[in-house]
Write an enzyme that holds these catalytic residues in place. Structure first.
Site, PDB file in Angstrom:
ATOM      1  N   ASP A  72       0.829  -1.202   0.000  1.00 47.32           N
ATOM      2  CA  ASP A  72       0.000   0.000   0.000  1.00 47.32           C
ATOM      3  C   ASP A  72       0.861   1.249   0.000  1.00 47.32           C
ATOM      4  OD1 ASP A  72       0.866  -0.731   2.580  1.00 47.32           O
ATOM      5  OD2 ASP A  72      -0.654   0.518   3.518  1.00 47.32           O
ATOM      6  N   ARG A 119       5.421   4.377   6.123  1.00 47.95           N
ATOM      7  CA  ARG A 119       4.985   4.369   7.514  1.00 47.95           C
ATOM      8  C   ARG A 119       5.056   2.951   8.099  1.00 47.95           C
ATOM      9  NH1 ARG A 119      -0.715   5.838   5.432  1.00 47.95           N
ATOM     10  NH2 ARG A 119      -1.800   3.854   5.223  1.00 47.95           N
ATOM     11  N   ASP A 120       4.528   2.790   9.293  1.00 46.26           N
ATOM     12  CA  ASP A 120       4.567   1.499   9.977  1.00 46.26           C
ATOM     13  C   ASP A 120       3.444   0.591   9.468  1.00 46.26           C
ATOM     14  OD1 ASP A 120       2.442   2.920  10.998  1.00 46.26           O
ATOM     15  OD2 ASP A 120       2.985   2.662  13.108  1.00 46.26           O
ATOM     16  N   GLU A 121       3.510   0.274   8.172  1.00 51.07           N
ATOM     17  CA  GLU A 121       2.480  -0.564   7.549  1.00 51.07           C
ATOM     18  C   GLU A 121       3.117  -1.365   6.421  1.00 51.07           C
ATOM     19  OE1 GLU A 121      -2.142  -0.030   6.095  1.00 51.07           O
ATOM     20  OE2 GLU A 121      -1.081   1.602   7.079  1.00 51.07           O
ATOM     21  N   ASP A 145      -5.699  -2.478  -2.911  1.00 51.27           N
ATOM     22  CA  ASP A 145      -4.907  -1.595  -3.765  1.00 51.27           C
ATOM     23  C   ASP A 145      -4.578  -2.260  -5.096  1.00 51.27           C
ATOM     24  OD1 ASP A 145      -3.446   0.731  -1.674  1.00 51.27           O
ATOM     25  OD2 ASP A 145      -4.547  -0.961  -0.852  1.00 51.27           O
ATOM     26  N   TRP A 167     -11.280  -5.859  -1.707  1.00 50.09           N
ATOM     27  CA  TRP A 167     -10.051  -6.402  -1.133  1.00 50.09           C
ATOM     28  C   TRP A 167      -9.961  -7.905  -1.414  1.00 50.09           C
ATOM     29  CZ3 TRP A 167     -11.678  -1.724  -0.243  1.00 50.09           C
ATOM     30  CH2 TRP A 167     -10.797  -0.739   0.180  1.00 50.09           C
ATOM     31  N   GLU A 213      -2.212   8.853  -1.100  1.00 50.57           N
ATOM     32  CA  GLU A 213      -3.242   7.967  -0.554  1.00 50.57           C
ATOM     33  C   GLU A 213      -4.595   8.674  -0.501  1.00 50.57           C
ATOM     34  OE1 GLU A 213      -3.898   5.151   3.380  1.00 50.57           O
ATOM     35  OE2 GLU A 213      -2.490   6.831   3.482  1.00 50.57           O
ATOM     36  N   HIS A 231       0.920   6.160  -2.674  1.00 48.70           N
ATOM     37  CA  HIS A 231      -0.050   5.072  -2.793  1.00 48.70           C
ATOM     38  C   HIS A 231      -0.429   5.013  -4.272  1.00 48.70           C
ATOM     39  CE1 HIS A 231      -1.046   4.006   1.322  1.00 48.70           C
ATOM     40  NE2 HIS A 231      -2.138   3.378   0.942  1.00 48.70           N
TER      41      HIS A 231
END
Length: 746
Positions: free
Chosen positions: A338, A342-344, A351, A413, A624, A645
């Site tokens: 995605d 960041r913390d992901e 996506d 998704w 995003e 994104h």
């Protein structure tokens, strides 16, 4: 597998010295195979074996761990040393936004096998076992989210060369592992793909030194420096500035910081056990004056071959398309993620469900997506047919932090399990992808069938819906105008239809009938409960876009829906009013129902929210949120705000087909449609794609004399030309010039 008895701060080194067997003649072949629980960098006789990065990548480790094999003949010497450097990677590093690490295991381990072939046919094999030794590296911390710390004073030159003094080194132990889980790479490995020089170095109002590379990218900064021993340099990364300072709030808990301790000599630092999403870097502790030639940004990505191009007479649109390309490269780092900062950084299925057709035009992603789909099918098979929100599924170890409920199938998704293989088949024409994924595709739709309410609608359970509707609160991204049941039922219909078509391609008549029947039942339920005289329940652009493009409506209702969609677009001032679900389809819906001018106005709008608004704000990747940065230059207050994104860049698929005019008439472009539809004041466009049959290219110019179009069609490809106001005409192979009078710029 072997592990170090002393972990080495999460970055141990391993070595094995060997002498070549005698009496067999010259060495005529040598291959090195490596894998790891963690990430591994192999060396032989002091040289890196390859420029591959982050090997063995991220797969569903519970069932499938990849290995890489290299030809190392040129590195073999009479006395040869194999060196292995390990890092935490996805296996033991942080994953997700809850702060947890080590989701797959607590111990790093390495696997290596060197196979040497001699002139007389004899072979010598050396593999990881208890005779190897392990020692500390110069890396004292490493994490994909947080960064890497390297202390150059700890560097031991020659650690992967013969006769290295192993003082300070220790023993290893064998780790029990089912080697049947090992599988070869099928997709391209991660490598550096370009290097960028700084565009400027400046001092912020707070006195911080900032380096601007002019482009949001994914990778790290390579730096060369000389300073007093023990000097510490800190490099903190971010995508944007806010109030003239580094904008780190969107990183959430990710530190995105690399730290270097100088040796006192000339040092070169390159943190290959991490990566960052950034355009800007804040440098502290630099000895003396920092010059632009001291730094370079190394951009990394899976090693994909570019296939598609696109360019128009509109400079902002061209920059937007480049942003789509850059965003894709940065998020295709072994898995389609995605975001990269960041913390992901997870393989969110929604996506890629939206973006797969665009990806398959821009780059050759057949192997990349096929391997990711293998992981999807494995995860799904172990979760009762449910396709999770992310693949590989790290969330199952985190208690599903999305809503703390058991993960269940969700529209868009989970539909990636059907939409992505279909997009790959359409782009490359090999039904093997449908065959490989068919059980997964069918299992998904059957799971959805079990979730339908008595009305035949998919209006139960958790849904992301039209995620990130621009009219939703920045703090509630699921609060869309589109009813989630309308979105989910429409998506269920599309997936059932595609599985039916896939079954037909594979000559699976029973399944083709099964899913065709289900699709018709979903269509009937949708129209019965959600459609009334061309109005669709919740009456917003996304529901009309999905219903039109997916083919849910009869002709009268489709015409009315198109008119209503155009009206809503006009009422919104041609600003975007769709989120993740509707955005990939809204321009197509307008085009299909005769509202091309409205589609162009929506495309070329520059006010927020729009595709071009971020470009006017200096974006170099797709954001995003439509307003990740607000018009006043501050960062959106939402907790979830990325500046890289690719999902909202899915409109590039429409650009390629409608503006550029290239689309496949049959899967894989064995037959191709050339049908540009000029509009929006554009006076020129060109597009091309390298297909499995050769290069297809279109270039058109529109002026007061009319339309002039040049086409390049490969031999043995059947092409059909469809121009505004003209009937379909065959188009011969080779280069052709076509002129149409009566068409003038809008």
């Amino acid at each position: 597998m072997i592990a170090a008895d002393t972990d080495g701060a999460g970055a141990p080194l391993f070595r094995k010295q060997l002498d070549l067997a005698q009496g067999h003649g010259n060495v005529v072949g040598a291959t090195l195979t490596v894998s790891a629980l963690g990430i591994i960098e192999p060396w032989i006789n002091g040289q890196r074996v390859s420029d591959d990065l982050l090997t063995p990548g991220w797969s569903s480790y519970e069932w499938r761990l990849r290995y890489a094999t290299y030809d190392v003949l040129h590195l073999i010497q009479p006395t040869t040393v194999i060196g292995l450097a390990l890092g935490n990677g996805w296996y033991r590093g942080r994953l997700g936004w809850t702060g947890q690490s080590g989701l797959y295991g607590s111990e790093l381990a390495a696997f290596a096998q060197l196979d040497i072939t001699f002139a007389d046919g004899a072979t010598q094999t050396v593999g990881t076992d208890g005779t190897w030794t392990a020692g500390p590296s110069a890396t004292t911390a490493n994490d994909l989210y947080d960064g890497q710390t390297i202390d150059a004073r700890r560097e031991r030159a020659g650690w992967a060369q013969a006769d290295f003094p192993e003082d300070g080194w220790g023993s290893v132990h064998c780790v029990e592992y089912d080697l049947s889980r090992l599988a070869p790479y099928e997709s391209p490995q991660v490598r550096p793909w370009t290097v960028l020089d700084p565009q400027r170095i400046f001092t912020t109002p707070a006195g911080k030194t900032i380096v601007d590379f002019g482009q949001n990218l994914v990778g790290w900064i390579r730096l060369q420096v000389k300073g007093p021993e023990g000097t510490t340099i800190t490099v903190r990364h971010a995508e944007v500035l806010e109030h003239g300072e580094l904008g780190v709030r969107p990183l959430r808990s990710a530190r995105a910081t690399d730290t270097y301790v100088l040796s006192g000599g000339q040092d070169t630092f390159e943190p290959r056990f991490t990566f960052h999403g950034f355009r800007y870097a804040e440098i502290t502790g630099w000895p003396g004056t920092l010059f632009q030639e001291d730094l370079q940004a190394v951009a990394i990505s899976s090693d994909l071959q570019a296939t598609g191009s696109f360019h128009t007479s509109n400079a902002l649109l061209n920059r937007f398309h480049e942003n789509v390309r850059w965003g894709m490269r940065g998020n295709f780092v072994d898995v389609p993620t995605d975001c990269p900062q960041r913390d992901e950084r997870l393989g969110w299925t929604g996506d890629i469900a939206a973006f797969a057709p665009t990806a398959a035009f821009l780059y050759d992603v057949e192997a990349f997506l096929a391997e990711w789909l293998r992981n999807l099918a494995l995860e799904q098979a172990h979760q009762g047919g449910v396709i999770s929100y992310v693949i590989p599924d790290a969330l199952k170890y985190l208690g599903n932090p999305v809503n703390r409920q058991p993960v269940e199938s969700t529209a868009v998704w989970s539909d990636a399990g059907v939409w992505v293989p279909w997009a790959v088949y359409q782009a490359y024409g090999d039904p093997g992808i449908l065959d490989a994924q068919f059980d997964s595709m069918a299992a998904h739709v059957r799971r959805v069938r079990s979730l339908l309410s008595p009305t035949g609608l998919w209006d139960t359970g958790f849904q992301f819906g039209d995620w990130l509707d621009p009219d939703a609160s920045p703090h509630d991204p699921a609060a869309a105008k589109a009813d989630p049941g309308v979105v989910a039922t429409a998506c269920a219909y599309r997936s059932a239809s595609l599985v039916s078509q896939s079954a037909a391609v594979l000559h699976r008549e029973a399944e083709a009938a099964e899913f065709s029947t289900l699709a018709e039942q979903l269509r009937l339920a949708f129209n019965t409960h959600y459609v009334e005289q061309g109005r669709i329940h919740s009456d917003c652009p996304t529901v009309y876009a999905l219903a039109i493009v997916f083919g849910l409506l009869d002709q009268n209702d489709e015409n009315a829906a198109g008119a209503r969609l155009a009206q809503l677009s006009e009422q919104a001032g041609y600003r975007i009013s769709t989120g993740f679900a509707g955005t990939p389809f809204v321009t197509d819906a307008l085009t299909l129902t005769g509202h091309l001018d409205t589609a162009y106005r929506l495309l070329l709008e520059e006010a927020c929210p729009s595709w071009l608004y971020p470009v006017t704000m200096g974006a170099t990747t797709v954001w995003e949120r439509w307003d990740s940065m607000l018009p006043d230059g501050t960062i959106n207050p939402g907790e979830m705000t990325s500046f890289n994104h690719y999902a909202l860049g899915a409109v590039a698929d429409w650009l390629h087909r409608v503006v550029g005019g290239i689309s496949p008439l049959t899967p894989g472009y064995g037959e191709v449609l050339i049908a540009p539809q000029p509009g929006g004041g554009l006076t020129h466009a060109r597009a091309s794609i390298q297909t499995r049959h050769g290069r297809v290219a279109v270039e058109w110019t529109l002026d007061e004399r009319g339309l002039t179009m040049q086409t390049d069609i490969p031999d043995h490809v059947r092409a059909v030309m469809r121009l505004p106001g003209q009937g379909d005409q065959p188009l011969r192979s080779g280069r052709t010039i076509t002129r149409v009078t009566g068409l003038v710029p809008a």
